[in-house]
Design an enzyme around this catalytic site. Sequence first.
Site, PDB file in Angstrom:
ATOM      1  N   THR A   1      33.847  29.293  38.170  1.00  0.00           N
ATOM      2  CA  THR A   1      34.792  29.342  39.283  1.00  0.00           C
ATOM      3  C   THR A   1      36.091  28.690  38.851  1.00  0.00           C
ATOM      4  O   THR A   1      36.087  27.662  38.191  1.00  0.00           O
ATOM      5  CB  THR A   1      34.230  28.617  40.514  1.00  0.00           C
ATOM      6  OG1 THR A   1      33.037  29.259  40.943  1.00  0.00           O
ATOM      7  CG2 THR A   1      35.230  28.640  41.669  1.00  0.00           C
TER       8      THR A   1
ATOM      9  N   THR B   1      35.867  33.427  41.670  1.00  0.00           N
ATOM     10  CA  THR B   1      34.590  33.085  41.054  1.00  0.00           C
ATOM     11  C   THR B   1      33.845  34.341  40.612  1.00  0.00           C
ATOM     12  O   THR B   1      33.949  35.397  41.249  1.00  0.00           O
ATOM     13  CB  THR B   1      33.698  32.282  42.019  1.00  0.00           C
ATOM     14  OG1 THR B   1      32.489  31.902  41.346  1.00  0.00           O
ATOM     15  CG2 THR B   1      33.335  33.091  43.257  1.00  0.00           C
TER      16      THR B   1
END
Length: 208
Positions: free
Chosen positions: A31, A49
């Site tokens: 992420t 992400t």
Amino acid sequence: MVAQNESNTAPSERTNQKRAASSLQSDLGQTTHFTTADSEGNLVSWTSTIEQFFGTGIMVPDHGFMLNNELTDFDAKPGGPNEVEPTKRPLSSTSPTIVFKDGAPFMTVGSPGGKTIITTVAQIILNVAEFGMSPAEAIAEPRLYDDVDPEVIWEPGLPSEARQQLQALGHEFADEPMPLGNAQAIFAQDGAYLGVADGRRDGSVVGL
């Protein structure tokens, strides 16, 4: 100006049912959060992400990016907010945020960290808005995280008095601390921008 980070912890969200504690330290993922601003006053706060390492493992031909495996955020047990349903996307904790003051953008903030993102962002905003901390102080301040897991996740530097008070209220703490999040922020101050990169992991601030 850009403040950004990359390759950070992103544990998946689960249901609100009580469960055994999960190891955030071993549940690594991919992420990234960045925030940017330009000379015309435009600001962007962006969290992206692909969930776990390399997502699905599938690279989009001729485009150079990986497909995520966010379907792992669905819970196999029905009844929670992330139960599997037709045409539904799983809920995510990503919280790219722009805070306004007196109608004008005041700060941007966001972080990786899976289910801990929301509390990371909220604690930073509270540190600035309620406790009068500087941008760097607000991001550096130790954080904690609690949900339906049996144990509270906490960071090094959290005052022992705070832990004792929470334990007296019945909260259980994990035996060892661990870093939470990796926030990046930009503050609009007196017509200029101040970028802050979290020191917990890789992060940087660039002014052009």
